[in-house]
Design a protein around this motif. Structure first.
Motif, PDB file in Angstrom:
ATOM      1  N   ARG A 120       0.829  -1.393  -0.076  1.00 55.75           N
ATOM      2  CA  ARG A 120      -0.010  -0.109  -0.028  1.00 55.75           C
ATOM      3  C   ARG A 120       0.777   1.278  -0.045  1.00 55.75           C
ATOM      4  O   ARG A 120       0.558   2.108  -0.594  1.00 55.75           O
ATOM      5  CB  ARG A 120      -0.944   0.127   1.291  1.00 55.75           C
ATOM      6  N   PHE A 121       1.680   1.202   0.842  1.00 54.64           N
ATOM      7  CA  PHE A 121       2.706   2.344   0.811  1.00 54.64           C
ATOM      8  C   PHE A 121       3.818   2.456  -0.246  1.00 54.64           C
ATOM      9  O   PHE A 121       3.882   3.792  -0.662  1.00 54.64           O
ATOM     10  CB  PHE A 121       3.446   2.232   2.238  1.00 54.64           C
TER      11      PHE A 121
ATOM     12  N   ILE B 242       7.468  10.892   8.006  1.00 53.28           N
ATOM     13  CA  ILE B 242       7.037  10.673   6.703  1.00 53.28           C
ATOM     14  C   ILE B 242       5.761  10.627   6.588  1.00 53.28           C
ATOM     15  O   ILE B 242       4.988  10.064   7.223  1.00 53.28           O
ATOM     16  CB  ILE B 242       7.583   9.081   6.308  1.00 53.28           C
ATOM     17  N   VAL B 243       5.372  11.709   5.678  1.00 53.40           N
ATOM     18  CA  VAL B 243       3.825  11.979   5.451  1.00 53.40           C
ATOM     19  C   VAL B 243       3.269  11.025   4.144  1.00 53.40           C
ATOM     20  O   VAL B 243       4.038  11.517   3.060  1.00 53.40           O
ATOM     21  CB  VAL B 243       3.586  13.410   5.572  1.00 53.40           C
ATOM     22  N   THR B 244       2.367  10.221   4.226  1.00 50.26           N
ATOM     23  CA  THR B 244       2.072   9.537   2.961  1.00 50.26           C
ATOM     24  C   THR B 244       0.729  10.008   2.528  1.00 50.26           C
ATOM     25  O   THR B 244      -0.023  10.289   3.358  1.00 50.26           O
ATOM     26  CB  THR B 244       2.136   8.002   3.055  1.00 50.26           C
ATOM     27  N   ARG B 245       0.629  10.284   1.184  1.00 51.40           N
ATOM     28  CA  ARG B 245      -0.609  10.608   0.706  1.00 51.40           C
ATOM     29  C   ARG B 245      -0.859   9.604  -0.713  1.00 51.40           C
ATOM     30  O   ARG B 245      -0.052   9.413  -1.422  1.00 51.40           O
ATOM     31  CB  ARG B 245      -0.359  12.057   0.120  1.00 51.40           C
ATOM     32  N   TRP B 246      -2.168   9.503  -0.666  1.00 51.40           N
ATOM     33  CA  TRP B 246      -2.715   8.535  -2.018  1.00 51.40           C
ATOM     34  C   TRP B 246      -3.725   9.534  -2.662  1.00 51.40           C
ATOM     35  O   TRP B 246      -4.532  10.042  -1.893  1.00 51.40           O
ATOM     36  CB  TRP B 246      -3.653   7.225  -1.317  1.00 51.40           C
ATOM     37  N   TYR B 247      -3.173   9.881  -3.604  1.00 50.41           N
ATOM     38  CA  TYR B 247      -4.080  10.865  -4.383  1.00 50.41           C
ATOM     39  C   TYR B 247      -5.306  10.458  -4.648  1.00 50.41           C
ATOM     40  O   TYR B 247      -5.468   9.220  -5.178  1.00 50.41           O
ATOM     41  CB  TYR B 247      -3.307  11.604  -5.603  1.00 50.41           C
TER      42      TYR B 247
END
Length: 118
Positions: free
Chosen positions: A40-41, A86-91
């Motif tokens: 996912r990441f 760490i900042v993760t974003r799924w657009y």
């Protein structure tokens, strides 16, 4: 490394925040590699990060222009050293404009609050 997943959702975009101790660029690279072992990441649109190491600040926007600088600024204010966030974003398909910076800041605030950082 600790991860707080699915913490923010806005117009289809989803956010998570992760972090842990990192005293060198090699340790940051290892943390990013560990995070991306989760498929996912690995498929996330952006994994923006920052850290303040003994030899100076380092950051990477990972395509989310300005996100690394914002994370770095927040770590500096909190006095958090030798630690990567760490900042993760799924657009989600819709542009968030300036709200994306608010979401990055909210993610970092949550991380600092939950981990006692800074």
């Amino acid at each position: 490394m600790r991860t707080f997943d699915r913490i923010i959702s806005d117009r289809g975009s989803r956010y998570a925040v992760s972090g842990g101790a990192a005293a060198s660029r090699a340790e940051i690279d290892a943390a990013l590699s560990d995070l991306r072992r989760d498929k996912r990441f690995a498929r996330a649109t952006h994994n923006s990060w920052a850290a303040i190491l003994a030899d100076g600040p380092v950051r990477d926007d990972d395509g989310e222009a300005g996100a690394g600088a914002l994370i770095l600024q927040m770590l500096d204010r909190a006095g958090l050293r030798d630690h990567v966030v760490i900042v993760t974003r799924w657009y989600g398909g819709k542009h968030l404009g300036g709200d994306r910076f608010r979401h990055v800041a909210d993610a970092v605030r949550l991380y600092l609050r939950e981990t006692g950082g800074g």
